[in-house]
Design a protein around this motif. Structure first.
Motif, PDB file in Angstrom:
ATOM      1  N   ARG A 183       6.640  53.129  91.672  1.00  0.00           N
ATOM      2  CA  ARG A 183       6.179  52.171  92.689  1.00  0.00           C
ATOM      3  C   ARG A 183       6.800  50.810  92.458  1.00  0.00           C
ATOM      4  O   ARG A 183       7.222  50.139  93.405  1.00  0.00           O
ATOM      5  CB  ARG A 183       4.665  52.080  92.667  1.00  0.00           C
ATOM      6  CG  ARG A 183       4.049  53.328  93.277  1.00  0.00           C
ATOM      7  CD  ARG A 183       2.559  53.155  93.501  1.00  0.00           C
ATOM      8  NE  ARG A 183       1.993  54.387  94.043  1.00  0.00           N
ATOM      9  CZ  ARG A 183       0.802  54.863  93.722  1.00  0.00           C
ATOM     10  NH1 ARG A 183       0.025  54.203  92.880  1.00  0.00           N
ATOM     11  NH2 ARG A 183       0.373  55.984  94.267  1.00  0.00           N
ATOM     12  N   ALA A 184       6.849  50.384  91.200  1.00  0.00           N
ATOM     13  CA  ALA A 184       7.428  49.065  90.887  1.00  0.00           C
ATOM     14  C   ALA A 184       8.897  49.004  91.295  1.00  0.00           C
ATOM     15  O   ALA A 184       9.418  47.941  91.614  1.00  0.00           O
ATOM     16  CB  ALA A 184       7.276  48.772  89.396  1.00  0.00           C
ATOM     17  N   ALA A 185       9.556  50.161  91.280  1.00  0.00           N
ATOM     18  CA  ALA A 185      10.979  50.210  91.645  1.00  0.00           C
ATOM     19  C   ALA A 185      11.168  50.528  93.125  1.00  0.00           C
ATOM     20  O   ALA A 185      12.306  50.712  93.580  1.00  0.00           O
ATOM     21  CB  ALA A 185      11.694  51.253  90.788  1.00  0.00           C
ATOM     22  N   GLY A 186      10.063  50.633  93.871  1.00  0.00           N
ATOM     23  CA  GLY A 186      10.166  50.981  95.281  1.00  0.00           C
ATOM     24  C   GLY A 186      10.599  52.410  95.510  1.00  0.00           C
ATOM     25  O   GLY A 186      11.216  52.733  96.516  1.00  0.00           O
ATOM     26  N   ARG A 187      10.263  53.285  94.549  1.00  0.00           N
ATOM     27  CA  ARG A 187      10.664  54.687  94.669  1.00  0.00           C
ATOM     28  C   ARG A 187       9.436  55.567  94.859  1.00  0.00           C
ATOM     29  O   ARG A 187       8.327  55.212  94.457  1.00  0.00           O
ATOM     30  CB  ARG A 187      11.407  55.133  93.398  1.00  0.00           C
ATOM     31  CG  ARG A 187      12.681  54.333  93.115  1.00  0.00           C
ATOM     32  CD  ARG A 187      13.394  54.878  91.887  1.00  0.00           C
ATOM     33  NE  ARG A 187      13.646  56.312  92.018  1.00  0.00           N
ATOM     34  CZ  ARG A 187      13.842  57.131  90.996  1.00  0.00           C
ATOM     35  NH1 ARG A 187      13.809  56.669  89.752  1.00  0.00           N
ATOM     36  NH2 ARG A 187      14.054  58.415  91.202  1.00  0.00           N
ATOM     37  N   ASP A 188       9.664  56.753  95.424  1.00  0.00           N
ATOM     38  CA  ASP A 188       8.606  57.747  95.581  1.00  0.00           C
ATOM     39  C   ASP A 188       8.332  58.383  94.209  1.00  0.00           C
ATOM     40  O   ASP A 188       9.248  58.952  93.609  1.00  0.00           O
ATOM     41  CB  ASP A 188       9.087  58.808  96.577  1.00  0.00           C
ATOM     42  CG  ASP A 188       8.061  59.927  96.762  1.00  0.00           C
ATOM     43  OD1 ASP A 188       6.981  59.873  96.136  1.00  0.00           O
ATOM     44  OD2 ASP A 188       8.372  60.854  97.526  1.00  0.00           O
ATOM     45  N   PRO A 189       7.096  58.296  93.717  1.00  0.00           N
ATOM     46  CA  PRO A 189       6.800  58.912  92.411  1.00  0.00           C
ATOM     47  C   PRO A 189       7.168  60.399  92.348  1.00  0.00           C
ATOM     48  O   PRO A 189       7.525  60.900  91.274  1.00  0.00           O
ATOM     49  CB  PRO A 189       5.289  58.716  92.264  1.00  0.00           C
ATOM     50  CG  PRO A 189       4.975  57.519  93.115  1.00  0.00           C
ATOM     51  CD  PRO A 189       5.938  57.570  94.264  1.00  0.00           C
ATOM     52  N   VAL A 195      13.245  55.097  84.962  1.00  0.00           N
ATOM     53  CA  VAL A 195      12.837  55.194  86.370  1.00  0.00           C
ATOM     54  C   VAL A 195      13.382  54.009  87.166  1.00  0.00           C
ATOM     55  O   VAL A 195      13.870  54.169  88.286  1.00  0.00           O
ATOM     56  CB  VAL A 195      11.297  55.289  86.476  1.00  0.00           C
ATOM     57  CG1 VAL A 195      10.843  55.173  87.930  1.00  0.00           C
ATOM     58  CG2 VAL A 195      10.802  56.605  85.870  1.00  0.00           C
ATOM     59  N   ALA A 196      13.345  52.816  86.573  1.00  0.00           N
ATOM     60  CA  ALA A 196      13.862  51.626  87.266  1.00  0.00           C
ATOM     61  C   ALA A 196      15.344  51.780  87.590  1.00  0.00           C
ATOM     62  O   ALA A 196      15.823  51.284  88.607  1.00  0.00           O
ATOM     63  CB  ALA A 196      13.633  50.382  86.417  1.00  0.00           C
ATOM     64  N   ILE A 221       0.999  59.917  81.121  1.00  0.00           N
ATOM     65  CA  ILE A 221       2.440  59.831  81.390  1.00  0.00           C
ATOM     66  C   ILE A 221       2.709  59.908  82.891  1.00  0.00           C
ATOM     67  O   ILE A 221       3.537  59.161  83.430  1.00  0.00           O
ATOM     68  CB  ILE A 221       3.215  60.943  80.643  1.00  0.00           C
ATOM     69  CG1 ILE A 221       3.146  60.701  79.131  1.00  0.00           C
ATOM     70  CG2 ILE A 221       4.668  61.011  81.108  1.00  0.00           C
ATOM     71  CD1 ILE A 221       3.804  59.424  78.672  1.00  0.00           C
ATOM     72  N   ARG A 222       1.990  60.797  83.574  1.00  0.00           N
ATOM     73  CA  ARG A 222       2.169  60.845  85.035  1.00  0.00           C
ATOM     74  C   ARG A 222       1.814  59.499  85.655  1.00  0.00           C
ATOM     75  O   ARG A 222       2.463  59.048  86.605  1.00  0.00           O
ATOM     76  CB  ARG A 222       1.329  61.971  85.642  1.00  0.00           C
ATOM     77  CG  ARG A 222       1.848  63.357  85.285  1.00  0.00           C
ATOM     78  CD  ARG A 222       1.300  64.437  86.220  1.00  0.00           C
ATOM     79  NE  ARG A 222       1.455  65.751  85.607  1.00  0.00           N
ATOM     80  CZ  ARG A 222       0.482  66.388  84.939  1.00  0.00           C
ATOM     81  NH1 ARG A 222      -0.729  65.852  84.849  1.00  0.00           N
ATOM     82  NH2 ARG A 222       0.727  67.562  84.399  1.00  0.00           N
ATOM     83  N   GLY A 223       0.801  58.842  85.099  1.00  0.00           N
ATOM     84  CA  GLY A 223       0.428  57.512  85.584  1.00  0.00           C
ATOM     85  C   GLY A 223       1.536  56.488  85.329  1.00  0.00           C
ATOM     86  O   GLY A 223       1.845  55.671  86.199  1.00  0.00           O
ATOM     87  N   ARG A 224       2.141  56.557  84.153  1.00  0.00           N
ATOM     88  CA  ARG A 224       3.240  55.629  83.857  1.00  0.00           C
ATOM     89  C   ARG A 224       4.418  55.867  84.801  1.00  0.00           C
ATOM     90  O   ARG A 224       5.050  54.919  85.273  1.00  0.00           O
ATOM     91  CB  ARG A 224       3.697  55.797  82.396  1.00  0.00           C
ATOM     92  CG  ARG A 224       2.796  55.083  81.396  1.00  0.00           C
ATOM     93  CD  ARG A 224       3.223  55.383  79.960  1.00  0.00           C
ATOM     94  NE  ARG A 224       4.567  54.913  79.647  1.00  0.00           N
ATOM     95  CZ  ARG A 224       5.204  55.190  78.506  1.00  0.00           C
ATOM     96  NH1 ARG A 224       4.617  55.928  77.562  1.00  0.00           N
ATOM     97  NH2 ARG A 224       6.416  54.730  78.293  1.00  0.00           N
ATOM     98  N   ILE A 225       4.712  57.139  85.070  1.00  0.00           N
ATOM     99  CA  ILE A 225       5.816  57.455  85.990  1.00  0.00           C
ATOM    100  C   ILE A 225       5.499  56.912  87.386  1.00  0.00           C
ATOM    101  O   ILE A 225       6.352  56.286  88.034  1.00  0.00           O
ATOM    102  CB  ILE A 225       6.074  58.977  86.026  1.00  0.00           C
ATOM    103  CG1 ILE A 225       6.645  59.445  84.682  1.00  0.00           C
ATOM    104  CG2 ILE A 225       7.011  59.343  87.177  1.00  0.00           C
ATOM    105  CD1 ILE A 225       6.733  60.961  84.544  1.00  0.00           C
TER     106      ILE A 225
END
Ligand code: PLP
Length: 226
Positions: free
Chosen positions: A20-26, A209-210, A11-15
């Motif tokens: 990253r895909a949304a250009g956000r800091d995980p 997240v997106a 799940i942490r990997g999915r987050i």
């Protein structure tokens, strides 16, 4: 079968990938592991794997588990379920964050109970039924301003943001619901006023997240089907 530790890592990997895909800091997306209907032992297992934030949906179940797990000093309880005012006392005794404030009356009672318990401020998110009647719980968008004022009036509550739970089983609807919650936040003071958005679960955390989620609430993908 995967272990809880393996599921948490996945799940942490999915987050991370979704951020990253949304250009956000995980690191801007926190994971609440939803442990409702799962035994205290499952929570111990996740805790041993380093996880600290757990979500519960039923006041009595939260109370029982928090007592059972009182030895886990830095565990962080999030209450995410529908809350009736007559159960606010149980939640006020344990929760660090309540995601499901859906009315001014509940805000007042929760605030009163946290103050009576002598606990530090409790983080407060307002649950909104942005998609209307298809969503079982939450304040309608037309009442959001009044609920925000009611939370702000409670010195023992710290207004953090908004939460929503889309109707199950429709990813497009979930995406629209999450985007609508983000827009609602923008109309009520933006990130400065409401920094947190709690949205996204096992099946739709990427969409959350997106759309800007800072909290995702994931149960079955960590602990297995309920
Ligand atoms: C049960 C529940 C979740 C977790 O759902 P999963 O599909 O198991 O990830 C998240 N939020 C709320 C409010 C819930 O009741």
């Amino acid at each position: 079968m995967s272990t809880i530790a393996e599921n948490l890592a996945a799940i942490r990997g999915r987050i991370r990938d979704a951020a990253r895909a949304a250009g956000r800091d995980p690191a801007s997306v926190a994971l609440v592991a939803v442990s409702k209907k799962k035994p205290a032992e499952a929570i111990r297992e996740a805790y041993a794997a380093g996880h600290r934030a757990f979500g519960e949906s039923y006041a009595q179940e939260l109370d029982a588990k928090a007592r059972d797990l009182a030895d886990l000093a830095d565990i962080e309880w999030h209450f995410i379920g529908h809350l009736q005012s007559n159960k606010a006392k149980l939640v006020a005794a344990h929760a660090r964050v309540v995601h499901s404030i859906d009315g001014a009356g509940l805000a007042r009672e929760l605030g009163r109970r946290v103050a009576l318990a002598g606990r530090p401020k409790v983080g407060a998110l307002i649950e909104v039924s942005v998609a209307g009647e298809a969503q079982k719980h939450g304040a309608p968008p037309s009442e959001l301003g009044a609920v925000i004022e009611a939370v702000r009036a409670e010195a023992s509550l710290d207004l953090r943001g908004l939460m929503t739970m889309p109707p199950a089983g429709d990813l497009d609807e979930a995406r629209r619901t999450f985007e609508a919650l983000a827009q609602l936040r923008d109309r009520h003071g933006g990130i400065a006023a409401l920094p947190e958005l709690s949205m996204g679960m096992s099946d739709d955390l990427e969409a959350g997240v997106a759309a800007g989620a800072t909290l995702v609430r994931v149960g079955s993908a960590i602990f297995g089907a309920r």
